[in-house]
Design an enzyme around this catalytic site. Structure first.
Site, mmCIF file in Angstrom:
data_model
loop_
_atom_site.group_PDB
_atom_site.id
_atom_site.type_symbol
_atom_site.label_atom_id
_atom_site.label_comp_id
_atom_site.label_asym_id
_atom_site.label_seq_id
_atom_site.Cartn_x
_atom_site.Cartn_y
_atom_site.Cartn_z
ATOM 1 N N GLY A 277 61.496 19.739 128.743
ATOM 2 C CA GLY A 277 61.809 18.551 128.134
ATOM 3 C C GLY A 277 61.874 17.133 129.155
ATOM 4 N N ARG A 278 63.101 17.119 129.721
ATOM 5 C CA ARG A 278 63.353 16.166 130.347
ATOM 6 C C ARG A 278 62.642 15.981 131.858
ATOM 7 N NH1 ARG A 278 69.221 14.889 130.653
ATOM 8 N NH2 ARG A 278 69.629 16.894 129.871
ATOM 9 N N ARG A 314 73.836 8.162 126.588
ATOM 10 C CA ARG A 314 73.947 9.511 127.476
ATOM 11 C C ARG A 314 75.306 9.106 128.394
ATOM 12 N NH1 ARG A 314 71.329 11.038 131.177
ATOM 13 N NH2 ARG A 314 71.889 13.161 130.879
ATOM 14 N N TYR A 318 78.034 11.953 127.888
ATOM 15 C CA TYR A 318 78.275 12.836 128.747
ATOM 16 C C TYR A 318 78.629 12.256 130.351
ATOM 17 C CZ TYR A 318 74.536 14.319 125.724
ATOM 18 O OH TYR A 318 73.391 14.647 124.677
ATOM 19 N N CYS A 343 81.454 -2.611 120.347
ATOM 20 C CA CYS A 343 83.011 -3.012 120.300
ATOM 21 C C CYS A 343 83.856 -1.486 120.655
ATOM 22 C CB CYS A 343 83.523 -3.354 119.045
ATOM 23 S SG CYS A 343 82.829 -4.953 118.970
#
Ligand code: LLP
Length: 419
Positions: A277-278, A314, A318, A343
């Site tokens: 994927g990545r 992300r 993470y 916020c």
């Protein structure tokens, strides 16, 4: 290598100035480079060229945009899906049903039936009960489902805990010690054609060693199972290869990975399957944003950009690092925090980072945002859903529209009892 680079002091995506996209589409916006996607697909295929007839299924959770999927389908990639929604996208983009692999630990009976009706190529079974349900549904339809059993090899991928999947305490796959017994029971079921095994130990992996250990464990199991009389003619090795979010941290290359796979799998005698994927989509996209304010801070200034954690989750989820570069860098640098308008203090992309000096109204990009970027976006704080653009040489097109507040409000019917 990607196609987002400076030319004459301005950042381009292939042959299109990012400023032109910002002007015509607005910001924030994801920008994908077709040439980069194609290059990554080619490099990945070349890295596996020595392995004979392999099946590569793009893990479309990384980027399910229809145009992205079409580019990859034309490169011969199938699709690794984890929902019926992803299946519909893959089919709509032109992926053949037979090239679709269905992973995921929570497929419902309805999901299984839909995927069977669509004629997908392979189910990756994550627990015995799922296999039994699939067999029953298939048999009732007079069909046979082709499947493999996902095994949890209990190997630490050495990645972020939230994206680690191959430890025994993770929810994925069946424990490797029980796989033989489970496979024997599933093999006996009408409606199911069990063909082998699958594994996937995590994502953004920077060390080939744990991957190799996991593959070796599953390979040994496969050979034992074959000796015991099971058909093992395919093994799905999953995805997980890392990408360089930080310029000075270089992951193993697809070629290194391919060489390792060749070494470990040389005696397996199976068709190998992959679910990257990545590594395909990550560096093929940037998130283009405009600086709203540079807010003086007590310790550091805050660069407040118009992208936020709802557009790129992300960093908040993470603690992930994304490079931040000015679209028209002056050569000056500043040390700043970078944050979005949402916020929450967690809506912070970077703290205390040296970046290109920027001021209000400047454009900048978060790099390596083509994977797990737009697909994880939400409308939190009632912000519009972020749009996506694909560049192809000197042309570009909006490939996902900005979903505005009006459209979201429209989808919220007011009940009669509140009229
Ligand atoms: N196959 C399976 C069964 C998976 O669960 C995944 C990713 C892949 C393949 C693709 O892995 P890749 O090659 O992209 O590493 N949202 C997180 C990543 C979650 C990955 C989930 N599974 C992030 O932004 O880092």
């Amino acid at each position: 290598m990607d196609h987002f680079a400076l030319r004459g002091g301005a950042m381009f995506a292939e042959d299109v100035p990012l400023a032109t996209i910002a002007e015509q589409v607005g910001t924030p916006v994801y920008v994908y480079s077709r040439a980069t996607l194609e290059r990554h697909a080619r490099v990945f295929k070349e890295a596996l060229a020595d392995l004979g007839d392999v099946h590569i299924a793009f893990a479309i959770k990384a980027n399910p945009n229809l145009s992205v999927l079409r580019v990859l389908a034309r490169q011969g990639f199938g699709a690794d899906i984890v929902s019926v929604g992803e299946m519909k996208r893959a089919l709509a983009a032109g992926v053949a049903a037979k090239d679709i692999v269905y992973s995921g630990v929570g497929k419902t009976r309805d999901d299984l039936a839909h995927a069977l009706d669509a004629g997908i190529g392979q189910f990756n079974i994550e627990l015995e009960e799922e296999g039994a349900a699939l067999a029953e549904i298939a048999a009732a339809k007079g069909k046979t489902a082709t499947a493999v059993l996902r095994v949890n090899p209990d190997v630490d991928a050495g990645t972020h805990a939230k994206i680690s999947t191959g430890l025994s305490e993770n929810k994925f796959g069946v424990p490797i010690d029980l796989a033989g017994d489970i496979l024997a029971r599933l093999d006996a079921l009408k409606g199911l054609n069990m063909r082998g095994l699958a594994l996937h130990i995590g994502s953004q992996i920077f060390d080939l060693d744990p991957i190799e250990r996991a593959y070796a464990k599953v390979g040994a199991l496969a050979m034992d199972l074959r000796k015991a009389g099971h058909v093992i003619d395919r093994i799905d090795l999953g995805g997980g290869l890392g990408v360089p979010y930080e310029r000075d941290k270089v992951p193993p290359s697809p070629a290194d990975y391919g060489a390792m796979v060749k070494r470990v799998t040389k005696d397996w005698g199976v068709t190998l399957m992959f679910e990257p994927g990545r590594v395909i989509a990550g560096n093929a996209g940037v998130l283009l944003t405009e600086v709203i304010w540079v807010k003086p801070g007590i310790v550091r200034p805050y660069v407040i950009v118009d992208a936020a954690m709802n557009d790129l989750a992300r960093p908040a989820m993470y603690d992930a690092y994304h490079d931040f570069d000015a679209v028209h860098p002056t050569g000056e640098k500043m040390v700043a925090n970078i944050a979005g308008p949402v916020c929450e203090s967690g809506d912070t992309f970077a703290m205390d980072r040296e970046i290109d000096a920027v001021k209000a109204g400047d454009l900048a990009v978060f790099r390596t945002a083509g994977a797990y970027g737009a697909t994880m976006a939400s409308t939190y704080n009632s912000r519009p859903l972020v749009p996506e653009v694909m560049v192809d040489g000197d042309r570009f097109a909006v490939v996902a529209e900005r979903v505005k507040a009006e459209a979201l409000i429209e989808a919220e019917p007011m009940p009669d009892f509140l009229a």
